[in-house]
Motif scaffolding. Sequence first.
Motif, PDB file in Angstrom:
ATOM      1  N   ILE A  66       6.940  26.346   0.813  1.00  0.00           N
ATOM      2  CA  ILE A  66       8.574  25.049   0.523  1.00  0.00           C
ATOM      3  C   ILE A  66       9.393  25.049   1.558  1.00  0.00           C
ATOM      4  N   ASP A  67       9.484  26.913   2.282  1.00  0.00           N
ATOM      5  CA  ASP A  67      10.841  26.749   2.675  1.00  0.00           C
ATOM      6  C   ASP A  67      10.247  26.587   4.544  1.00  0.00           C
ATOM      7  N   ASN A  68       8.784  26.424   4.929  1.00  0.00           N
ATOM      8  CA  ASN A  68       8.521  25.906   5.287  1.00  0.00           C
ATOM      9  C   ASN A  68       8.359  24.721   6.352  1.00  0.00           C
ATOM     10  N   ILE A  69       8.791  24.383   5.271  1.00  0.00           N
ATOM     11  CA  ILE A  69       8.642  21.995   5.029  1.00  0.00           C
ATOM     12  C   ILE A  69       9.872  21.631   6.387  1.00  0.00           C
ATOM     13  N   LYS A  70       9.227  21.597   7.568  1.00  0.00           N
ATOM     14  CA  LYS A  70      10.330  21.503   7.862  1.00  0.00           C
ATOM     15  C   LYS A  70      11.209  19.395   7.600  1.00  0.00           C
ATOM     16  N   ASP A  71      10.537  18.264   7.425  1.00  0.00           N
ATOM     17  CA  ASP A  71      10.463  17.095   6.613  1.00  0.00           C
ATOM     18  C   ASP A  71      10.281  17.568   4.510  1.00  0.00           C
ATOM     19  N   PRO A  72      11.370  17.922   4.183  1.00  0.00           N
ATOM     20  CA  PRO A  72      10.864  17.805   2.871  1.00  0.00           C
ATOM     21  C   PRO A  72      10.976  16.316   2.619  1.00  0.00           C
ATOM     22  N   GLU A  73      11.834  15.339   2.942  1.00  0.00           N
ATOM     23  CA  GLU A  73      11.833  14.351   2.396  1.00  0.00           C
ATOM     24  C   GLU A  73      10.477  13.006   2.222  1.00  0.00           C
ATOM     25  N   ASN A  74       9.645  14.005   3.258  1.00  0.00           N
ATOM     26  CA  ASN A  74       8.090  13.387   3.607  1.00  0.00           C
ATOM     27  C   ASN A  74       6.860  14.346   2.319  1.00  0.00           C
ATOM     28  N   TRP A  75       7.967  15.089   1.198  1.00  0.00           N
ATOM     29  CA  TRP A  75       6.390  16.240   0.779  1.00  0.00           C
ATOM     30  C   TRP A  75       6.981  15.779  -0.759  1.00  0.00           C
ATOM     31  N   ILE A  76       6.115  16.418  -1.445  1.00  0.00           N
ATOM     32  CA  ILE A  76       6.212  15.506  -2.981  1.00  0.00           C
ATOM     33  C   ILE A  76       5.508  16.691  -3.745  1.00  0.00           C
ATOM     34  N   LEU A  77       6.482  17.562  -4.662  1.00  0.00           N
ATOM     35  CA  LEU A  77       5.955  18.796  -5.826  1.00  0.00           C
ATOM     36  C   LEU A  77       5.347  18.824  -7.472  1.00  0.00           C
ATOM     37  N   GLN A  78       4.345  18.353  -6.986  1.00  0.00           N
ATOM     38  CA  GLN A  78       3.427  18.000  -8.345  1.00  0.00           C
ATOM     39  C   GLN A  78       3.113  18.783  -9.283  1.00  0.00           C
ATOM     40  N   HIS A  79       2.684  18.742 -10.574  1.00  0.00           N
ATOM     41  CA  HIS A  79       2.427  19.965 -11.289  1.00  0.00           C
ATOM     42  C   HIS A  79       1.048  19.413 -11.300  1.00  0.00           C
ATOM     43  N   LYS A  80       0.049  20.037 -11.672  1.00  0.00           N
ATOM     44  CA  LYS A  80      -1.375  20.766 -11.547  1.00  0.00           C
ATOM     45  C   LYS A  80      -1.924  20.017 -12.618  1.00  0.00           C
ATOM     46  N   VAL A  81      -3.354  19.271 -12.334  1.00  0.00           N
ATOM     47  CA  VAL A  81      -4.180  18.325 -13.116  1.00  0.00           C
ATOM     48  C   VAL A  81      -4.455  19.099 -13.344  1.00  0.00           C
ATOM     49  N   LYS A  82      -5.672  19.289 -14.663  1.00  0.00           N
ATOM     50  CA  LYS A  82      -6.769  19.916 -15.284  1.00  0.00           C
ATOM     51  C   LYS A  82      -8.400  19.176 -15.661  1.00  0.00           C
ATOM     52  N   PHE A 104       0.771  -1.083  -0.053  1.00  0.00           N
ATOM     53  CA  PHE A 104      -0.146  -0.187   0.010  1.00  0.00           C
ATOM     54  C   PHE A 104       1.189   1.489  -0.192  1.00  0.00           C
ATOM     55  N   TYR A 105       2.146   1.524   0.674  1.00  0.00           N
ATOM     56  CA  TYR A 105       2.918   2.264   0.637  1.00  0.00           C
ATOM     57  C   TYR A 105       3.565   2.156  -0.292  1.00  0.00           C
ATOM     58  N   ARG A 106       4.635   1.371  -1.216  1.00  0.00           N
ATOM     59  CA  ARG A 106       5.329   1.197  -1.646  1.00  0.00           C
ATOM     60  C   ARG A 106       4.910   1.683  -3.246  1.00  0.00           C
ATOM     61  N   ILE A 107       3.942   1.011  -3.358  1.00  0.00           N
ATOM     62  CA  ILE A 107       2.584   1.808  -4.740  1.00  0.00           C
ATOM     63  C   ILE A 107       1.396   3.040  -4.450  1.00  0.00           C
ATOM     64  N   SER A 108       2.588   4.350  -4.483  1.00  0.00           N
ATOM     65  CA  SER A 108       1.201   5.299  -3.706  1.00  0.00           C
ATOM     66  C   SER A 108       2.284   5.957  -4.165  1.00  0.00           C
ATOM     67  N   LYS A 109       2.403   7.332  -4.026  1.00  0.00           N
ATOM     68  CA  LYS A 109       2.162   9.074  -4.469  1.00  0.00           C
ATOM     69  C   LYS A 109       4.178   8.295  -4.173  1.00  0.00           C
ATOM     70  N   TYR A 110       4.313   8.180  -3.115  1.00  0.00           N
ATOM     71  CA  TYR A 110       5.624   7.890  -3.593  1.00  0.00           C
ATOM     72  C   TYR A 110       6.138   7.203  -4.417  1.00  0.00           C
ATOM     73  N   THR A 111       5.294   6.711  -5.217  1.00  0.00           N
ATOM     74  CA  THR A 111       6.801   5.997  -6.790  1.00  0.00           C
ATOM     75  C   THR A 111       6.598   6.814  -7.693  1.00  0.00           C
ATOM     76  N   MET A 112       5.582   8.700  -7.830  1.00  0.00           N
ATOM     77  CA  MET A 112       5.451   9.461  -8.272  1.00  0.00           C
ATOM     78  C   MET A 112       6.417  10.133  -9.142  1.00  0.00           C
ATOM     79  N   PRO A 113       7.392  10.082  -8.634  1.00  0.00           N
ATOM     80  CA  PRO A 113       8.354  10.158  -9.691  1.00  0.00           C
ATOM     81  C   PRO A 113       9.487   9.909  -9.974  1.00  0.00           C
TER      82      PRO A 113
END
Length: 398
Positions: free
Chosen positions: A317-333, A260-269
């Motif tokens: 972005i500067d305020n994120i203390k744990d950037p390894e736990n976030w992704i930046l993703q292009h918006k989908v319309k 559930f965790y391996r195949i998730s948002k984590y996979t997208m990059p």
Amino acid sequence: MIPEVRKAYNQQFTDARYQAFLEGMAQDAGIAPDFRVAETPVFVPAVLTTKLIQACEEIINVILRPDFKSITQDAIPSDLKVPHENEHPHFIVIDFAVTREEGGDLAPKLIELQGFPTMYAFQDVMARQYKNHFDIPGQLSNFFNGIDETTYYQLLRKMIVGELPPEEVILLEVKPEEQKTRIDFYSTEKYIGIRTVCLTQLIQEGKKLFYLRDGVKTPVQRIYNRIIFDDLQKQSAELGTHVNLFQDLDVEWITHPNWFYRISKYTMPFIHSEFVPKSWFLHELPVIPADLENYVLKPLFSFAGQGVLIDVTPADIDNIKDPENWILQHKVKYAPVIETPTGPAICEIRMMYIWPDSSPRPILVHNLSRISKGKMIGVGFNSTDTWVGGSCCFFEFA
């Protein structure tokens, strides 16, 4: 989305037919859906069908990478790891928004993916009732790869139950009677032949698990898992005494919870495809995009209820203390591509795979759709609209 099919369907639609359709689902499953089911399926033209399958297979190729487990080793929160992970997930679902390209052509864009089963038994109940109560063209199909209704349930049964006695395989959930998806549990029992068991009903003796089946203590050899473990963690204190699933137990998982965790948002990059929005782990972002308004910031894990940031600023972005736990993703319309009598609607399409141990690749078998007229996709966001809610697709093939 197939104009002539859409026009014919809208013309034939009556509320009486829709009510009969809803009653047909309830009679088949033994319970009415606890979520809104849309008045219409989605009719997918051949060009979009081809793109959806191509997008899926490109994503599957990433999951098949020999180093996939190593590149996703940090995807599983340390306190949510479950022992005895197998080599691949038995279920994969891939969600796409239907969008329009600059030239106007329809195209899928990846929204989410999960190594987790969802509504596999019920989705064919729904598709069958659409076919029973409305005039769905015979050349369109809700299945893939030559599968039909009989072989579909045979495949599911073989993978979930296999050669085991059905009574020793259970669908496991937390408070199943309170879940909005419980209609799928009823359909699973009817078509796959296994019972739904609440976590609190499990009995542990050493490493072995049992449950009471009609008053008889019955061993559990295999769990068809429907528990989302971070949800379990949040509810654990209020559940009272229950088996700790994070320990070494003598049981087989279908699908193992770690997937559930391996195949998730984590996979997208890791996925590079025209059908996947550009994504970066925040701590690996080379430079903040100049057009930051076209991106969203997503937490990989829902720490302390933190959610998606839609209107992202450099300060966020500067305020994120744990950037390894976030992704930046292009918006989908999303594109309003479904014409309904009450206005155009947007939709997501979920492509549903199974992965038997005997197969070198996952097999695309079925689908699910969500239709919306608001900013949010999801059956919980459409309480007042019509021609919205849970649905399924019928595909045209080239």
